[in-house]
Design a protein around this motif. Structure first.
Motif, short mmCIF file in Angstrom:
data_model
loop_
_atom_site.label_atom_id
_atom_site.label_comp_id
_atom_site.label_asym_id
_atom_site.label_seq_id
_atom_site.Cartn_x
_atom_site.Cartn_y
_atom_site.Cartn_z
N ARG A 139 40.42 34.53 45.16
CA ARG A 139 40.01 33.31 45.87
C ARG A 139 40.95 33.02 47.04
NH1 ARG A 139 38.36 30.49 40.85
NH2 ARG A 139 36.14 30.93 40.72
N ASP A 182 41.75 35.45 34.69
CA ASP A 182 41.85 34.21 35.49
C ASP A 182 42.73 34.41 36.71
OD1 ASP A 182 40.22 32.99 33.66
OD2 ASP A 182 41.85 32.03 32.54
N LYS A 183 43.85 35.11 36.51
CA LYS A 183 44.79 35.34 37.63
C LYS A 183 44.15 36.22 38.71
CE LYS A 183 49.12 34.79 35.09
NZ LYS A 183 50.09 35.53 34.26
N GLU A 201 41.78 34.10 40.66
CA GLU A 201 42.56 33.18 41.49
C GLU A 201 43.14 33.90 42.70
OE1 GLU A 201 43.32 29.77 42.78
OE2 GLU A 201 42.33 29.95 40.82
#
Length: 940
Positions: free
Chosen positions: A822, A815-816, A819
């Protein structure tokens, strides 16, 4: 009777999507990071039509706001389609600007599809005695075909263009009249447009109904002639059938009027088109465009819709006759590129002993000098050195010719050693590995710090092309002289650099050195800005020398072993063929996807709902056959047959031809600037793709042997390096501890996710855990996992969920990473190598999820690539310093292969293992397995 005028109507979105997806695996990214694939794909199609067909009239038709009428009839019309990729949406205004500059009309009507506009215009033009060609890959247009209206299906994937008239439509759809294509489409539906059709009616049944009843209406009026479930289905879905026919009907009464004058192909606004192309960095398309406009385009042997009028005596045709305002227009004239012709420069040659000595004296006072070799060929083992160019100041430089006579050549090179072996002078070049190998083969060692502009640009912008012409035009606004201007085009009639006049070769060669030097100054600053100088100076640059030495060394290959394997493969392939023919109860061409599809799915019906390609053929892709292989032996046999024939053709029979006459070895080339992740790739031959999962594939490694009986091969392989990296980067304690305790990570994972003791783990459980372990790196889904294992989709989903519960920090890390990507539009490896992800915020789900997967696996793959490169540099240095007889020969992903002198085996075995395991410190130990043997298979 005068020639019939010809109108070409292009289906814009169909060609744009087709161009974009054709380049999806290798997108065209320019220096600004813009994906130009959709624009390039469409423009290539447009130019191909103009060059090939020289049309009288031409227009491009666009959809606008979808089809209001069809959506009113059926709310779910085209509802299954993914959102248009951002790249395509952003490309449309630029494509329209190109068309406007080319004076090509753009036709669009709100609430109407391009199909309807094309249908209307085609029918109107037909009434005015025009021959109309609908340029589209979309089969639906078959319904409009008539004596004067044709489908023009563009060339793709090596297949020639197809022109469908009435006979082709009759054959493809099994109809008597083209308008019956509407009934055909209405009956079988169209998945791409979400037209439902009649349940249970596919291609064959639709053709049968057309033959029997002639139309949808006649079928629905005569359902008493049907039987069983089919009768029931057709009667229950009669309204759906009628609606589907309406949805499939192309309108021919749109609010648009064919305007012969407006649609005439006329001279474009050249400056405007070139301006747009310059901004997009379309070099080749600029050349094509200018050829079409000024010099005529090269004639092709492809059949045209009518004979093209030849420019007398030229073998070329001119689109707008010979009355051009500029007779010799070059790309640089319009694009504002600088070139040799319009830039002040001072290039000289030094062709006497005194002049060369003065040149060396001058160069010895410089901190940095760019050089470039001129040779007679690209193969460094055979290429003769023709001359060397030098530059240390923009717009000036020198060329030193190297005589053909061996004694004179040696004398001149001996003199030049004073420069090349001076460790205080930085040597600059483009693709320096080539120059280093050429000079080494001529007895010259290049010493001192290196700067390679190709490598610098690869680190700065890994997704772009890195050849010097592209870099010069992009960053310096300069168009270098092409080599073809000196020796002609590639082919048997191409000349040799050895025969080019001294003045001409001086201009050409020194220009290359000068431009490369200017690029160096530009890229130095770019590397600083991206904080990538350490990666460049400490990893990629030192690796040049390592790879050059490995490539020169080569590896010995035993022809006799390959001959034996080939004979054995002949027998196995023959046995599989007979097996396949027996199961099929007929002989056919197994290598033909069309014939194979007909046998497997048409005749043997091994699938209830066979997957089809866009062209309507049965798909026989590997994933399709693998899916059916569990239940149908013939599918497995075909997969085995393909694997063995590919192995034989690509490696077993091809490798002996690649053994060099002088050395008796195979000399692969390692490419540093191909994979965006930082991995090396191998070419001429590609040794990284030898299949090792099958016994037969592994046998090919038997042919790779040591140089003689005093040597043995040593293979050193990183064990599960990518899993170790993901454990370290995610800081997942459970996984780190398993590695630190020296546990079998797959068995350890299986024990945890199945909640059993380590000694209770079965082979199948370990295998499932292994699939998940490696799958996580590549974003495996429940569907993907069930395809790769014997688990159902729900079991796979449960297993993945349990996996993340077992390793919670892994989920957090993923997830990190996404992120971070992004926010920054890039991710990086442990050594700072960046992988840029321009699609990470794309609105299209498929495109975005691909970038998300890369956000996770690029740092892992890239870090593994960086680590083995560090190991290679350190080992290479130790072998040099210790003056060992042993040599490093190959790098195959996570494995290094060495030719080890037997007297050095014990010492080097320990050194290699130590250097690889200590190349980079992670929170988990790196583990290297070392094997020794008479051939690569034994060693591995």
């Amino acid at each position: 009777m005068p020639d019939q005028k010809r109108l070409f109507l292009l289906d814009a979105y169909a060609l744009i999507f087709r161009g974009y997806y054709a380049l999806i695996k290798n997108p065209r990214i320019n220096s600004k990071g813009k994906d130009t694939s959709a624009i390039m794909g469409f423009t290539n199609s447009l130019f191909d039509v103009i060059k090939r067909e020289n049309p009288d009239h031409l227009a491009v038709c666009f959809d606008k706001d979808g089809s209001a009428e069809r959506t009113e009839i059926y709310e779910d019309y085209k509802a299954n389609r993914d959102e248009t990729p951002d790249v395509i949406r952003e490309s449309i205004p630029i494509i329209k600007a190109i068309l406007k500059a080319m004076h090509i009309p753009v036709i669009e009507i709100s609430g109407m599809e391009a199909d309807d506009i094309i249908g209307t215009l085609a029918k109107q033009a037909e009434k005015e005695n025009y021959k109309t060609f609908m340029v589209t890959p979309d089969k639906d247009f078959g319904q409009l075909v008539s004596e004067n209206i044709f489908m023009y299906r563009p060339a793709r994937m090596g297949n020639a263009i197809e022109i469908w008239g009435i006979p082709e439509v009759q054959k493809r759809f099994g109809v008597e009249r083209p308008e019956q294509v509407i009934d055909y489409l209405g009956m079988m539906g169209d998945a791409s447009d979400n037209i439902p059709g009649l349940p249970g009616v596919g291609d064959k049944t639709a053709k049968k109904f057309i033959k029997q009843f002639g139309s949808m209406e006649a079928l629905l009026d005569n359902t008493d002639q049907l039987k069983g479930k089919m009768k029931e289905k057709v009667e229950n879905h009669a309204e759906q059938g009628r609606m589907s026919k309406k949805l499939a009907t192309i309108f021919t009464d749109c609010d648009v009027q064919f305007n012969a004058k407006q649609y005439e192909l006329s001279k474009p606004d050249v400056e405007k088109v070139i301006d747009i192309f310059k901004d997009l960095e379309f070099r080749r398309l600029t050349e094509q465009f200018l050829k079409m406009f000024n010099e005529g385009a090269e004639n092709t042997d492809e059949p045209k819709t009518k004979d093209v009028k030849q420019t007398p005596g030229s073998g070329q045709y001119s689109l707008f006759g010979n009355d051009t305002s500029k007779d010799d227009v070059k790309a640089e004239d319009f694009q504002g590129y600088k070139s040799l012709d319009n830039t002040d420069h001072h290039y000289q040659y030094a062709n006497t002993t005194k002049a060369i000595e003065l040149l060396i004296e001058k160069m010895s006072q410089q901190k940095s000098v760019c050089f470039d070799t001129e040779t007679t060929g690209l193969n460094t083992l055979d290429a003769e050195l023709v001359g060397i160019a030098f530059s240390w100041q923009s717009h000036s430089g020198f060329y030193v010719p190297i005589p053909k006579d061996e004694t004179e050549s040696d004398k001149r090179l001996e003199t030049l050693k004073a420069f090349f072996e001076n460790e205080e002078i930085e040597k600059v070049g483009q693709n320096l590995k080539y120059d280093l190998k050429v000079l080494k083969n001529h007895g010259v060692d290049v010493k001192g710090q290196l700067f390679d502009t190709m490598l610098a640009h690869y680190i700065i912008n890994p997704d772009m092309r890195h050849n010097m012409d592209v870099l010069a035009e992009t960053y310096l606004n300069y168009s270098p002289k092409p080599i073809e201007a000196l020796i002609g085009k590639k082919g048997k009639n191409q000349g040799s650099m050895r025969d080019v006049e001294l003045e001409k070769i001086t201009e050409y060669a020194v220009e290359d050195a000068d431009i490369t030097l200017q690029l160096k100054h530009f890229f130095e600053e770019e590397l600083k800005e991206a904080h990538n100088q350490p990666l460049f100076n400490k990893l990629e640059i030192p690796l040049i020398r390592v790879l050059a030495d490995m490539e020169i060394e080569g590896i010995k290959v035993d022809k006799n072993v390959l001959k034996d394997i080939s004979k054995s493969l002949d027998k196995d392939i023959e046995a599989l063929e007979q097996n396949i023919y027996k199961q099929a109860d007929e002989q056919f061409n197994i290598g033909s996807p069309k014939q194979l599809g007909e046998v497997l799915f048409g005749k043997l019906k091994i699938a209830k709902k066979p997957k089809k390609t866009k062209s309507g053929q049965y798909s026989t892709a590997e994933d399709v056959l693998s899916y059916h292989a569990k239940d149908h032996q013939i599918a497995q046999d075909v997969l085995d047959w393909r694997g063995l024939t590919k192995l034989q053709n690509t490696y077993v029979d091809a490798l002996p031809k690649q053994i060099h006459e002088k050395t008796g070895r195979v000399h692969t080339e390692f490419m540093q600037t191909v994979a965006a992740t930082g991995r090396l790739s191998s070419t001429n031959p590609n040794l990284q793709n030898i299949p090792i999962r099958t016994e037969r594939g592994r046998m090919v490694r038997k042919a790779f042997v040591p140089r003689n009986q005093d040597y043995t091969l040593l293979a050193a392989d990183y064990s599960q390096i990518e899993l170790r990296i993901i454990a370290a980067l995610s800081e997942e304690e459970t996984m780190i501890k398993a590695f630190q305790d020296g546990e079998d990570i797959h068995a350890s994972t299986a024990a945890k996710i199945f909640d059993i003791n380590l000694d209770e783990v079965t082979r199948e459980q370990r295998s499932q855990a292994k699939t998940v372990n490696f799958g996580i790196i590549y974003g495996v889904s429940a569907f993907g996992l069930s395809n790769q294992t014997n688990l159902s989709r729900s079991e796979s989903k449960e297993l993945i969920e349990t996996y993340y519960k077992t390793y919670p920090k892994l989920r957090d890390y993923i997830d990190k990473q996404v992120e971070f990507a992004r926010e920054n539009e890039y991710v990086k490896t442990v050594m700072g190598r960046r992988r840029y992800l321009k699609d990470i915020n794309a609105s299209n789900r498929m495109v975005r999820s691909g970038a998300e997967r890369n956000a996770v696996n690029a740092p892992i793959q890239g870090s593994a690539a960086d680590i083995i490169k560090v190991a290679m540099i350190n080992i290479h240095n130790k072998l040099k310093e210790g003056q060992y007889k042993s040599k490093m020969l190959l790098q195959i992903h996570d494995e290094l292969i060495f030719d080890i002198h037997k007297s050095e085996l014990n010492e080097l075995q320990a050194m290699i293992k130590s250097e690889m395991e200590n190349a980079y410190k992670l929170k988990v130990p790196l583990d290297v397995e070392v094997g020794v043997g008479y051939n690569w298979l034994e060693a591995h």
